[in-house]
Design a protein around this motif. Sequence first.
Motif, PDB file in Angstrom:
ATOM      1  N   THR A  31      -8.931 -15.695  38.685  1.00 46.98           N
ATOM      2  CA  THR A  31      -9.539 -16.652  37.777  1.00 46.98           C
ATOM      3  C   THR A  31      -9.554 -16.005  36.397  1.00 46.98           C
ATOM      4  O   THR A  31      -9.096 -14.876  36.218  1.00 46.98           O
ATOM      5  CB  THR A  31     -10.964 -17.042  38.236  1.00 46.98           C
ATOM      6  OG1 THR A  31     -11.463 -18.077  37.376  1.00 46.98           O
ATOM      7  CG2 THR A  31     -11.915 -15.857  38.171  1.00 46.98           C
ATOM      8  N   HIS A  32     -10.089 -16.688  35.426  1.00 41.81           N
ATOM      9  CA  HIS A  32     -10.171 -16.144  34.070  1.00 41.81           C
ATOM     10  C   HIS A  32     -11.075 -14.914  34.069  1.00 41.81           C
ATOM     11  O   HIS A  32     -12.103 -14.878  34.748  1.00 41.81           O
ATOM     12  CB  HIS A  32     -10.744 -17.212  33.125  1.00 41.81           C
ATOM     13  CG  HIS A  32     -10.526 -16.927  31.684  1.00 41.81           C
ATOM     14  ND1 HIS A  32     -11.267 -16.004  30.980  1.00 41.81           N
ATOM     15  CD2 HIS A  32      -9.645 -17.473  30.784  1.00 41.81           C
ATOM     16  CE1 HIS A  32     -10.853 -15.980  29.733  1.00 41.81           C
ATOM     17  NE2 HIS A  32      -9.861 -16.867  29.574  1.00 41.81           N
ATOM     18  N   SER A  33     -10.695 -13.889  33.314  1.00 40.84           N
ATOM     19  CA  SER A  33     -11.471 -12.646  33.317  1.00 40.84           C
ATOM     20  C   SER A  33     -12.890 -12.838  32.792  1.00 40.84           C
ATOM     21  O   SER A  33     -13.782 -12.037  33.106  1.00 40.84           O
ATOM     22  CB  SER A  33     -10.754 -11.581  32.481  1.00 40.84           C
ATOM     23  OG  SER A  33     -10.646 -11.986  31.124  1.00 40.84           O
ATOM     24  N   SER A  34     -13.131 -13.912  32.015  1.00 42.43           N
ATOM     25  CA  SER A  34     -14.491 -14.152  31.514  1.00 42.43           C
ATOM     26  C   SER A  34     -15.449 -14.540  32.637  1.00 42.43           C
ATOM     27  O   SER A  34     -16.670 -14.525  32.467  1.00 42.43           O
ATOM     28  CB  SER A  34     -14.472 -15.249  30.450  1.00 42.43           C
ATOM     29  OG  SER A  34     -14.119 -16.502  31.029  1.00 42.43           O
TER      30      SER A  34
ATOM     31  N   ARG B 201     -15.809 -12.837  35.351  1.00 38.85           N
ATOM     32  CA  ARG B 201     -16.134 -11.657  36.170  1.00 38.85           C
ATOM     33  C   ARG B 201     -17.613 -11.619  36.521  1.00 38.85           C
ATOM     34  O   ARG B 201     -17.986 -11.348  37.671  1.00 38.85           O
ATOM     35  CB  ARG B 201     -15.727 -10.371  35.455  1.00 38.85           C
ATOM     36  CG  ARG B 201     -16.107  -9.099  36.226  1.00 38.85           C
ATOM     37  CD  ARG B 201     -15.487  -7.852  35.611  1.00 38.85           C
ATOM     38  NE  ARG B 201     -15.966  -6.630  36.250  1.00 38.85           N
ATOM     39  CZ  ARG B 201     -15.562  -6.156  37.420  1.00 38.85           C
ATOM     40  NH1 ARG B 201     -14.679  -6.828  38.132  1.00 38.85           N
ATOM     41  NH2 ARG B 201     -16.050  -5.027  37.916  1.00 38.85           N
ATOM     42  N   GLY B 202     -18.468 -11.874  35.549  1.00 39.86           N
ATOM     43  CA  GLY B 202     -19.901 -11.845  35.817  1.00 39.86           C
ATOM     44  C   GLY B 202     -20.298 -12.819  36.913  1.00 39.86           C
ATOM     45  O   GLY B 202     -21.148 -12.516  37.766  1.00 39.86           O
ATOM     46  N   GLN B 203     -19.670 -14.003  36.922  1.00 39.34           N
ATOM     47  CA  GLN B 203     -19.950 -14.992  37.955  1.00 39.34           C
ATOM     48  C   GLN B 203     -19.576 -14.477  39.352  1.00 39.34           C
ATOM     49  O   GLN B 203     -20.174 -14.882  40.352  1.00 39.34           O
ATOM     50  CB  GLN B 203     -19.167 -16.271  37.675  1.00 39.34           C
ATOM     51  CG  GLN B 203     -19.718 -17.129  36.552  1.00 39.34           C
ATOM     52  CD  GLN B 203     -20.963 -17.880  36.990  1.00 39.34           C
ATOM     53  OE1 GLN B 203     -21.027 -18.410  38.099  1.00 39.34           O
ATOM     54  NE2 GLN B 203     -21.965 -17.915  36.127  1.00 39.34           N
ATOM     55  N   THR B 204     -18.596 -13.572  39.390  1.00 41.37           N
ATOM     56  CA  THR B 204     -18.086 -13.120  40.698  1.00 41.37           C
ATOM     57  C   THR B 204     -18.811 -11.909  41.244  1.00 41.37           C
ATOM     58  O   THR B 204     -18.733 -11.636  42.442  1.00 41.37           O
ATOM     59  CB  THR B 204     -16.581 -12.790  40.599  1.00 41.37           C
ATOM     60  OG1 THR B 204     -16.391 -11.650  39.752  1.00 41.37           O
ATOM     61  CG2 THR B 204     -15.798 -13.978  40.060  1.00 41.37           C
ATOM     62  N   ILE B 205     -19.541 -11.171  40.382  1.00 37.33           N
ATOM     63  CA  ILE B 205     -20.147  -9.920  40.871  1.00 37.33           C
ATOM     64  C   ILE B 205     -21.654  -9.854  40.684  1.00 37.33           C
ATOM     65  O   ILE B 205     -22.304  -8.955  41.217  1.00 37.33           O
ATOM     66  CB  ILE B 205     -19.504  -8.685  40.182  1.00 37.33           C
ATOM     67  CG1 ILE B 205     -19.783  -8.684  38.680  1.00 37.33           C
ATOM     68  CG2 ILE B 205     -18.006  -8.621  40.478  1.00 37.33           C
ATOM     69  CD1 ILE B 205     -19.357  -7.400  37.970  1.00 37.33           C
ATOM     70  N   ARG B 206     -22.251 -10.797  39.929  1.00 41.27           N
ATOM     71  CA  ARG B 206     -23.690 -10.732  39.666  1.00 41.27           C
ATOM     72  C   ARG B 206     -24.458 -11.707  40.549  1.00 41.27           C
ATOM     73  O   ARG B 206     -23.955 -12.771  40.910  1.00 41.27           O
ATOM     74  CB  ARG B 206     -23.983 -11.042  38.190  1.00 41.27           C
ATOM     75  CG  ARG B 206     -23.264 -10.170  37.186  1.00 41.27           C
ATOM     76  CD  ARG B 206     -23.692  -8.723  37.291  1.00 41.27           C
ATOM     77  NE  ARG B 206     -23.022  -7.924  36.257  1.00 41.27           N
ATOM     78  CZ  ARG B 206     -22.712  -6.641  36.397  1.00 41.27           C
ATOM     79  NH1 ARG B 206     -23.014  -6.028  37.528  1.00 41.27           N
ATOM     80  NH2 ARG B 206     -22.114  -5.992  35.429  1.00 41.27           N
ATOM     81  N   ALA B 207     -25.693 -11.312  40.845  1.00 40.75           N
ATOM     82  CA  ALA B 207     -26.571 -12.187  41.617  1.00 40.75           C
ATOM     83  C   ALA B 207     -26.753 -13.508  40.875  1.00 40.75           C
ATOM     84  O   ALA B 207     -26.906 -13.535  39.649  1.00 40.75           O
ATOM     85  CB  ALA B 207     -27.926 -11.531  41.841  1.00 40.75           C
TER      86      ALA B 207
ATOM     87  N   VAL C 205     -12.288 -13.266  43.107  1.00 39.51           N
ATOM     88  CA  VAL C 205     -12.475 -11.917  43.651  1.00 39.51           C
ATOM     89  C   VAL C 205     -11.454 -11.005  42.995  1.00 39.51           C
ATOM     90  O   VAL C 205     -10.236 -11.292  43.023  1.00 39.51           O
ATOM     91  CB  VAL C 205     -12.281 -11.887  45.183  1.00 39.51           C
ATOM     92  CG1 VAL C 205     -12.368 -10.455  45.703  1.00 39.51           C
ATOM     93  CG2 VAL C 205     -13.307 -12.772  45.880  1.00 39.51           C
ATOM     94  N   ASN C 206     -11.934  -9.923  42.411  1.00 44.02           N
ATOM     95  CA  ASN C 206     -11.039  -8.953  41.783  1.00 44.02           C
ATOM     96  C   ASN C 206     -10.533  -7.973  42.852  1.00 44.02           C
ATOM     97  O   ASN C 206     -11.309  -7.179  43.400  1.00 44.02           O
ATOM     98  CB  ASN C 206     -11.763  -8.208  40.673  1.00 44.02           C
ATOM     99  CG  ASN C 206     -10.823  -7.319  39.886  1.00 44.02           C
ATOM    100  OD1 ASN C 206      -9.681  -7.673  39.645  1.00 44.02           O
ATOM    101  ND2 ASN C 206     -11.321  -6.156  39.478  1.00 44.02           N
TER     102      ASN C 206
ATOM    103  N   PHE D 106      -6.435 -10.227  31.530  1.00 44.94           N
ATOM    104  CA  PHE D 106      -7.167 -11.454  31.214  1.00 44.94           C
ATOM    105  C   PHE D 106      -7.361 -12.355  32.438  1.00 44.94           C
ATOM    106  O   PHE D 106      -7.805 -13.480  32.328  1.00 44.94           O
ATOM    107  CB  PHE D 106      -6.457 -12.217  30.094  1.00 44.94           C
ATOM    108  CG  PHE D 106      -6.160 -11.362  28.897  1.00 44.94           C
ATOM    109  CD1 PHE D 106      -7.149 -10.549  28.348  1.00 44.94           C
ATOM    110  CD2 PHE D 106      -4.889 -11.338  28.329  1.00 44.94           C
ATOM    111  CE1 PHE D 106      -6.877  -9.731  27.264  1.00 44.94           C
ATOM    112  CE2 PHE D 106      -4.616 -10.516  27.244  1.00 44.94           C
ATOM    113  CZ  PHE D 106      -5.610  -9.713  26.704  1.00 44.94           C
ATOM    114  N   PHE D 107      -6.977 -11.831  33.594  1.00 42.99           N
ATOM    115  CA  PHE D 107      -7.169 -12.512  34.869  1.00 42.99           C
ATOM    116  C   PHE D 107      -7.876 -11.540  35.815  1.00 42.99           C
ATOM    117  O   PHE D 107      -7.767 -10.324  35.659  1.00 42.99           O
ATOM    118  CB  PHE D 107      -5.826 -12.869  35.530  1.00 42.99           C
ATOM    119  CG  PHE D 107      -4.903 -13.719  34.703  1.00 42.99           C
ATOM    120  CD1 PHE D 107      -4.718 -15.057  35.016  1.00 42.99           C
ATOM    121  CD2 PHE D 107      -4.180 -13.180  33.635  1.00 42.99           C
ATOM    122  CE1 PHE D 107      -3.847 -15.842  34.277  1.00 42.99           C
ATOM    123  CE2 PHE D 107      -3.309 -13.954  32.898  1.00 42.99           C
ATOM    124  CZ  PHE D 107      -3.136 -15.301  33.217  1.00 42.99           C
ATOM    125  N   LEU D 108      -8.544 -12.050  36.812  1.00 41.30           N
ATOM    126  CA  LEU D 108      -8.958 -11.201  37.913  1.00 41.30           C
ATOM    127  C   LEU D 108      -7.726 -10.878  38.753  1.00 41.30           C
ATOM    128  O   LEU D 108      -6.876 -11.747  38.985  1.00 41.30           O
ATOM    129  CB  LEU D 108     -10.022 -11.892  38.778  1.00 41.30           C
ATOM    130  CG  LEU D 108     -11.488 -11.578  38.416  1.00 41.30           C
ATOM    131  CD1 LEU D 108     -11.811 -12.025  36.989  1.00 41.30           C
ATOM    132  CD2 LEU D 108     -12.440 -12.203  39.433  1.00 41.30           C
TER     133      LEU D 108
END
Length: 452
Positions: free
Chosen positions: A229-232, A234-240, A249-250, A301-303
Amino acid sequence: MTRELSDTTRAVAADRKAVFAAVDALRDDMTSVLSDVISIPSVNPKYPGQSYDDVVGSEGRVSDLLGEIYQDAGAEVEKWAVEPGRTNAVGTISGTGGGKSLIFNGHVDVVPPGNADRWTSGDPFSGRIDDDRVWGRGASDMKAGLVAQAFAVKALARAGVRLQGDLIIEAVVGEEVMDHECGVSSTLERGYRADAAVVAEPSGPTTLGVIPVTPGLLWFSVTIGGKTTHSSMRGQTIRAGGGGSSVGVNAIDKGMLVFQALQRLEEEWAFTKTHPLFAPGHFTIHPGVVTGGPHGVLVPFFLSEYMTIEYCVWYPPQDDPENVKREIEAQIDAIARTDGWLREHPPVVEWKLNWPANNPGEAAADITAAVSAAHVAAAGNTPYAGPATVAGFCAVEDCSFLTNAGVPAISYGPGDLRVSHADDEYCLIDEVHTAAKTYAALALDWCSPSTV
């Protein structure tokens, strides 16, 4: 009986003295030939990064040159190529009967020189001779040993010595990429067998050591998949509170879990995988190549959609490689079960190569003792004087295929693994000279001088 033994001992001593004198007389010629052999760029054409058609043929040129020396020493020489241009040369000096037979073996192929600009000694294939050494790719690994073996056989002929047992000397292709079918295994298929074999691999960092065992080598890759997905995001994928894997998923994050798990297993191996002839911690799980990213677009710029780690595994001679594989796979499976994404998308392991260990055991006891005794006789008062160190070989070599075919094989040779495959590779002339005397003394002892 005592007088007969005394007469025999004196005769053997006289033969050894004559052969050593012949090696001394051939020293300058041996050094010159070594320089010539190094100057032939016999890079293995199957080595990664090579253009096969551009490189193939130089291995055969080295074999041809060595074959001429074998022939000059009185050997009956056979040459053949499993693949055109990749010539093997084998010389046979038939014994008069009653003695044990012996194979001298070495490989003619070398690895690429790398970046020539880093070679401060000059052209990687210069074969430049300095006061105490000869420079160039393949000097240590293992043209020094090949030439020392050839001149040992030549010295036996110069000294007029005949042997009871057959002496076979081999220059083969393919070792650097485990292409044994084109090289050493093809000699076995053609019937070249003996009571023992000595491969001229560089003994170093144990200088002129006697090497009866080698580790095994496994190559495998592990690939971890992700969801881009878009690298922006990332927070959505790893933060509570984020969307987690439903968003992306990276793969590199997940791959690092596997990397760290195998690193922990490697640390355990320092205690669980040992051998008396190897330094503690020698057996390792080496992550040599890492690739990863979004497919087709290597920008951050991508996961990342995938991560692949290529591993080189060094395992003890006594270990079953299948058990080693299962141990590694179990470690990967265990870490995958601790992670939600990896449980559903397990890492993919691909086993690519197993270079078998050389572990001849008691079958090689006699040849190990014989090489050790020959070294003591040859080294005399040189810097290499005294008993040779008996140690495990750091890497892998063609001994494995000889031993597995029923020819107990060990190695002994001039050179140092610390400069092999490195920039500014070289070999020491005195070491080559001493090795040649050792090979000659070994042939005398093992194959027994003939009185006929």
